[in-house]
Design a protein around this motif. Structure first.
Motif, short mmCIF file in Angstrom:
data_model
loop_
_atom_site.label_atom_id
_atom_site.label_comp_id
_atom_site.label_asym_id
_atom_site.label_seq_id
_atom_site.Cartn_x
_atom_site.Cartn_y
_atom_site.Cartn_z
N GLU A 1 -52.58 16.04 -2.49
CA GLU A 1 -54.00 16.38 -2.52
C GLU A 1 -54.24 17.89 -2.41
N SER A 2 -53.62 18.51 -1.42
CA SER A 2 -53.90 19.93 -1.16
C SER A 2 -52.66 20.78 -1.02
N GLY A 3 -51.51 20.24 -1.38
CA GLY A 3 -50.28 21.02 -1.30
C GLY A 3 -49.64 20.96 0.07
N ILE A 4 -48.88 21.99 0.40
CA ILE A 4 -48.17 22.04 1.68
C ILE A 4 -48.71 23.17 2.54
N THR A 5 -48.45 23.08 3.84
CA THR A 5 -48.82 24.14 4.76
C THR A 5 -47.61 24.46 5.65
N ILE A 6 -47.47 25.71 5.98
CA ILE A 6 -46.37 26.15 6.84
C ILE A 6 -46.83 26.01 8.30
N VAL A 7 -46.20 25.10 9.02
CA VAL A 7 -46.53 24.89 10.43
C VAL A 7 -45.83 25.94 11.30
N ARG A 8 -44.58 26.24 10.96
CA ARG A 8 -43.82 27.25 11.70
C ARG A 8 -42.87 27.96 10.73
N GLU A 9 -42.99 29.26 10.67
CA GLU A 9 -42.06 30.03 9.84
C GLU A 9 -40.82 30.36 10.66
N GLY A 10 -39.68 29.97 10.14
CA GLY A 10 -38.44 30.18 10.86
C GLY A 10 -37.41 30.88 10.01
N CYS A 11 -36.23 30.30 9.92
CA CYS A 11 -35.12 30.96 9.22
C CYS A 11 -35.33 31.05 7.72
N ILE A 12 -36.19 30.21 7.16
CA ILE A 12 -36.52 30.30 5.73
C ILE A 12 -37.92 30.90 5.60
N PRO A 13 -38.08 32.05 4.96
CA PRO A 13 -39.40 32.69 4.85
C PRO A 13 -40.44 31.79 4.20
N ALA A 14 -41.66 31.89 4.68
CA ALA A 14 -42.74 31.06 4.15
C ALA A 14 -42.94 31.31 2.66
N GLY A 15 -42.80 32.58 2.24
CA GLY A 15 -42.98 32.90 0.83
C GLY A 15 -41.99 32.18 -0.06
N LYS A 16 -40.75 32.06 0.39
CA LYS A 16 -39.73 31.37 -0.39
C LYS A 16 -40.05 29.88 -0.49
N VAL A 17 -40.54 29.29 0.61
CA VAL A 17 -40.90 27.87 0.60
C VAL A 17 -42.02 27.62 -0.41
N MET A 18 -43.03 28.50 -0.40
CA MET A 18 -44.15 28.32 -1.31
C MET A 18 -43.71 28.51 -2.77
N GLN A 19 -42.76 29.41 -3.00
CA GLN A 19 -42.24 29.58 -4.36
C GLN A 19 -41.54 28.31 -4.85
N ILE A 20 -40.77 27.70 -3.96
CA ILE A 20 -40.09 26.45 -4.32
C ILE A 20 -41.12 25.37 -4.64
N PHE A 21 -42.16 25.28 -3.82
CA PHE A 21 -43.18 24.26 -4.04
C PHE A 21 -43.89 24.46 -5.37
N GLU A 22 -44.28 25.70 -5.67
CA GLU A 22 -45.00 25.97 -6.91
C GLU A 22 -44.12 25.63 -8.12
N ARG A 23 -42.84 25.97 -8.02
CA ARG A 23 -41.92 25.67 -9.11
C ARG A 23 -41.78 24.16 -9.31
N VAL A 24 -41.65 23.43 -8.21
CA VAL A 24 -41.52 21.98 -8.27
C VAL A 24 -42.80 21.34 -8.79
N LYS A 25 -43.93 21.81 -8.30
CA LYS A 25 -45.22 21.22 -8.71
C LYS A 25 -45.44 21.40 -10.21
N ASN A 26 -45.13 22.57 -10.72
CA ASN A 26 -45.31 22.81 -12.16
C ASN A 26 -44.37 21.93 -13.00
N ARG A 27 -43.20 21.66 -12.44
CA ARG A 27 -42.23 20.84 -13.17
C ARG A 27 -42.64 19.38 -13.17
N VAL A 28 -43.11 18.89 -12.00
CA VAL A 28 -43.48 17.46 -11.87
C VAL A 28 -44.78 17.17 -12.58
N VAL A 29 -45.76 18.06 -12.41
CA VAL A 29 -47.07 17.86 -13.03
C VAL A 29 -46.99 18.11 -14.53
#
Length: 227
Positions: free
Chosen positions: A199-227
């Protein structure tokens, strides 16, 4: 507990009638006897034969839910959770590693083997799932099945990075420690809320060893591929 506190206060001030004092002490004696009996019985037989309430003092705050570690996504698929193709694809791209995904909790979780511990893991509505990239831990989970995991340190203290630290801090409470040398995971995992991913994508609850920016990049790439 509040009633007992008031009664003891009145007793200390010598304003507590003797009959009430006898009644309160009798109730307290019964409660203490039952608690000791239940604790001993449950400990001896290894299961809850006598009902006991939650502990008044715990080492882990209630607001810090316990998560589930799996060795691979096949263990999760075997439980058949109602997960969308987008969420499956996202998890396939972030696991294994230092990212934990929060997903909707449901009866499917009992198929992972939590049994009576269902109410003790996650929150009422969600559970965090993580696939670690530590070989020894993954091999252990392959043998045991999914594990409920907490950090190996008293709540509020810095993370343990070596089994010697775990033993010195928690050894008196543990039956065993799996030693694998020094951990290179000195920063907490990144936690991502995926409960509304469609519905609204993902949200970062806690930024840790993996940067939030990298997580969002992965999500955008996956979303474009699936959609």
């Amino acid at each position: 507990m509040e009633l007992l506190t008031i009664c003891f206060l009145l007793f200390t001030l010598e304003n507590f009638p003797l009959p009430f004092e006898i009644v309160v002490l009798s109730i307290l004696g019964v409660v203490c006897f039952y608690g000791a009996t239940a604790s001993l019985t449950n400990c001896m037989f290894g299961k809850d034969l006598l009902v006991m309430g939650p502990p008044l003092l715990t080492d882990r705050p209630q607001e810090k839910p316990i998560c589930i570690f799996i060795s691979n996504l096949e263990q999760l698929r075997a439980a058949a959770p109602p997960i969308s193709p987008l969420l499956w694809e996202f998890m396939e791209n972030v696991y294994p590693g230092g990212i934990g995904c929060i997903i909707q909790k449901g009866e499917w979780l009992k198929k992972l083997g939590v049994g009576a511990g269902y109410s003790r893991v996650g929150t009422q509505d969600s559970i965090m799932i993580r696939v670690p990239d530590l070989t020894v831990l993954v091999h252990l989970i392959d043998m045991t099945g999914p594990l409920a995991i907490t950090s190996a340190n008293p709540s509020g203290e810095v993370d343990s990075t070596h089994h010697d630290m775990v033993i010195s801090r928690l050894g008196h409470k543990l039956e065993g420690v799996l030693c694998d040398g020094e951990s290179d995971e000195v920063v907490a995992s990144t936690v991502v809320n995926c409960t509304k991913i469609d519905e609204s994508g993902i949200t970062i609850v806690r930024e840790g060893c993996i940067p939030a920016g990298k997580v969002m990049q992965i999500f955008e790439r996956v979303k474009n591929r699936v959609v």
